[in-house]
Write a protein that holds these residues in place. Structure first.
Motif, short mmCIF file in Angstrom:
data_model
loop_
_atom_site.label_atom_id
_atom_site.label_comp_id
_atom_site.label_asym_id
_atom_site.label_seq_id
_atom_site.Cartn_x
_atom_site.Cartn_y
_atom_site.Cartn_z
N SER A 282 0.82 -1.21 0.00
CA SER A 282 0.00 0.00 0.00
C SER A 282 0.85 1.26 0.00
O SER A 282 0.45 2.30 -0.53
N GLU A 301 -8.57 -0.05 -1.76
CA GLU A 301 -8.59 0.32 -3.18
C GLU A 301 -7.37 1.20 -3.48
O GLU A 301 -7.36 2.39 -3.18
N GLN A 302 -6.36 0.62 -4.05
CA GLN A 302 -5.15 1.34 -4.42
C GLN A 302 -5.09 1.36 -5.95
O GLN A 302 -4.96 0.31 -6.58
N ASP A 303 -5.17 2.54 -6.53
CA ASP A 303 -5.21 2.65 -7.99
C ASP A 303 -3.95 2.11 -8.65
O ASP A 303 -3.98 1.71 -9.81
N SER A 553 2.44 -3.85 -8.81
CA SER A 553 2.43 -2.40 -8.95
C SER A 553 2.29 -2.05 -10.42
O SER A 553 2.88 -2.69 -11.29
#
Length: 581
Positions: A282, A301-303, A553
């Motif tokens: 995160s 929710e990590q874009d 990522s």
């Protein structure tokens, strides 16, 4: 190389991730002429995210990003390898590290799930299936710059066959009659008998150099192999340094035969604590991770993070003891089939947060012989289970909810492996929900269950040594070959993992035929017949295949979203980071 490992209840489903550490390598001589395969456009191995809460699939890229030279990636793993020698790989975390340093004659093609040349340029198989001749690429060098030759290959396989070295693949390498380095770039293997799993099971073994171990033999050689501090391989990255128990640093190998890697460095960092893994992801420190589905929702929710579910070759089954002296009620096939129909595999999967794909057969989804179907092997049907038990003479005469026959109650003991408190969550998943579902399902049809939990050593001794159990919950990780002789052949009771003493002349004949054929299409048909025979005999009930979530990522381009690609770091020399850092 995939060693066939048998674990119990908790499979070593190794979660991994990545973190960026410093960049100090010049990018001399490399170009971005060859576009990398974007992880977000990579092929999958089936439906990936159906019903899996909190998992966001990899978005489909509309165009390939422009390759960038330079930068680094760090992958998090939950365990530090007990050795960096790939001949002693014991788990997926260790194999992921060594896959960047070493290569085999063959590798597994992620799309076909079959072996294809790696260090070899070509392979020829004799008509009788006894001789395999490999021609090596002349461009291959060790990380110290010296050429890799056929003598290194022959020497490596000598180690695999050495009883004092005790490499995990020895039980399979014993099928090799001899290995001859015909010339610097040609090596020929002669087998004692035809064995088609050779290419996927043995020819994928990593090759190591002779030079660091010259003059050593016996136990002294084994000790030196296990304590190899400066590993030298042929892979796209070379060893730089390590902080034991904490991290491993690799650098691009400029003379890699597949082309100089786009990345400067590839680092591994050990993190056991789930919170630390989630924080690294995160916080943008990690580029790549393997997680169990239960850990994914905590990421939020990590874009910049993409997730996809992958199937693994780890299957969990309930094994029945069919030894005439120990099986008792389980010797009646009607009872075994009733127990199978009393289990709701969909509910088990739901209870485990979709960490398993419900089984529809005996082949894992990663096998080239796997055929996807939505028809369960044993449909959940408690009414049918009750009828089968009654037909077998087990009835609830007194209405207490437990069936009896001849004055005995239908009580089964379920052996499971207890989980140590120090076992990190990132290593695997808890099968407690499965145990609870098994107990509830069998209770509903009149079967009482007693659970015996033991540590791994006691459990393994009970199940594979004394064979003192009625039902055992086991998980096993297979390699890429569909052969399952090590589990279902009659001889595997003493020489493999046939813990329940299953014996079938027809199954044995089919398994022998399966390893004698070379066409994967013909072999798939044979293993389909094996599955149907097992389905009729019910020596075990397949519950499901474990699933993992690969978290990546968005700055990293290249990794593909399937098990064999992730395990082998397929085409890692073409991976790149978009920011070049």
């Amino acid at each position: 190389m995939r060693c066939i490992l048998l674990l119990a209840l908790i499979v070593v489903l190794l979660a991994g991730c990545s973190l960026p550490i410093g960049r100090d390598r010049a990018t001399s001589g490399r170009t971005a002429a060859t576009p990398a395969v974007d992880s977000q456009a990579g092929p999958s191995n089936g439906p990936l995210s159906e019903g899996t809460a909190g998992v966001r699939p990899f978005p489909r890229a509309t165009s390939s990003p422009a390759p960038v030279v330079g930068g680094h990636v760090t992958e998090l793993i939950p365990l530090y390898p007990h050795t960096l020698n790939p001949l002693f790989n014991e788990n997926e975390a260790q194999e992921r590290v060594t896959s960047l340093l070493f290569e085999g004659l063959m590798r597994i093609d992620p799309e076909t799930r079959t072996p294809v040349p790696s260090l070899a340029e070509d392979v020829q198989v004799s008509a009788d299936g006894l001789r395999y001749t490999f021609v090596l690429s002349p461009r291959i060098t060790w990380h110290d710059g010296t050429p890799m030759t056929a003598r290194d290959v022959a020497w490596t396989y000598g180690l695999l066959r050495d009883s004092q070295v005790e490499a995990p693949l020895r039980q399979y390498a014993e099928r090799i009659k001899n290995v001859v380095a015909d010339e610097p770039s040609t090596v020929t293997f002669t087998l004692a008998e035809p064995y088609s799993p050779f290419l996927a099971r043995l020819a994928t073994a990593p090759i190591i150099p002779r030079k660091p171990f010259a003059g050593h033999s016996g136990q002294r050689l084994r000790a030196r192999l296990l304590n190899w501090k400066q590993p030298v391989g042929t892979g796209p990255f070379r060893f730089v340094a390590t902080r034991p128990g904490q991290s491993i640093e690799l650098a691009a190998y400029a003379r890699y035969h597949g082309g100089e890697p786009m990345l400067d460095r590839y680092n591994f960092r050990v993190l056991r604590d789930p919170a630390a893994v989630q924080q690294a992801l995160s916080g943008g420190e990690a580029d790549l991770a393997w997680l169990t589905p239960a850990l994914v929702p905590e990421l939020g929710e990590q874009d910049f993070l993409s997730q996809t579910v992958i199937d693994t070759p780890t299957s969990t089954l309930l094994f029945f003891n069919l030894d005439p002296e120990r099986g008792g009620a389980l010797l009646d096939r009607r009872v075994r089939r009733a127990l199978a129909h009393a289990l709701d595999l969909e509910s088990i999967a739901t209870g485990m947060n979709q960490a398993v794909r419900p089984a529809t057969g005996y082949q894992p989804p990663t096998s080239p012989a796997y055929r996807q179907t939505h028809t369960p092997l044993y449909a959940y049907d408690p009414a049918r289970a009750k009828v089968l038990l009654s037909n077998a003479g087990w009835k609830d005469a007194d209405g207490d909810g437990v069936r009896q026959k001849g004055g005995q109650t239908l009580t089964l003991t379920l052996a499971v492996n207890s989980v140590p408190k120090e076992f990190p969550m990132t290593l695997g998943l808890s099968y407690d929900p499965a145990v609870a579902s098994i107990i509830a399902g069998w209770k509903a049809v009149g079967v009482r269950v007693k659970v015996v939990r033991e540590g791994w050593e006691a459990f393994a001794s009970r199940v594979f040594g004394a064979h003192d159990f009625e039902v055992a919950l086991l998980s096993m990780t297979a390699d890429a070959d569909p052969d399952t002789s090590y589990t279902w052949a009659t001889e595997a009771y003493t020489q493999g993992f046939n813990a329940g003493r299953y014996a079938s002349e027809r199954t044995d004949a089919l398994l022998r035929r399966g390893v004698a054929l070379h066409s994967i299409e013909e072999r798939a048909q044979v293993y389909g017949e094996v599955g149907r025979q097992l389905g009729a005999d019910v020596p075990a009930v397949p519950l499901g295949a474990t699933r993992l979530v690969v978290v990546s990522s968005d700055r990293l381009a290249g990794p593909r979203s399937d098990y064999w690609s992730a395990l082998q770091h397929t085409d890692a020399h073409r991976w790149f980071v978009r920011d070049g850092r």
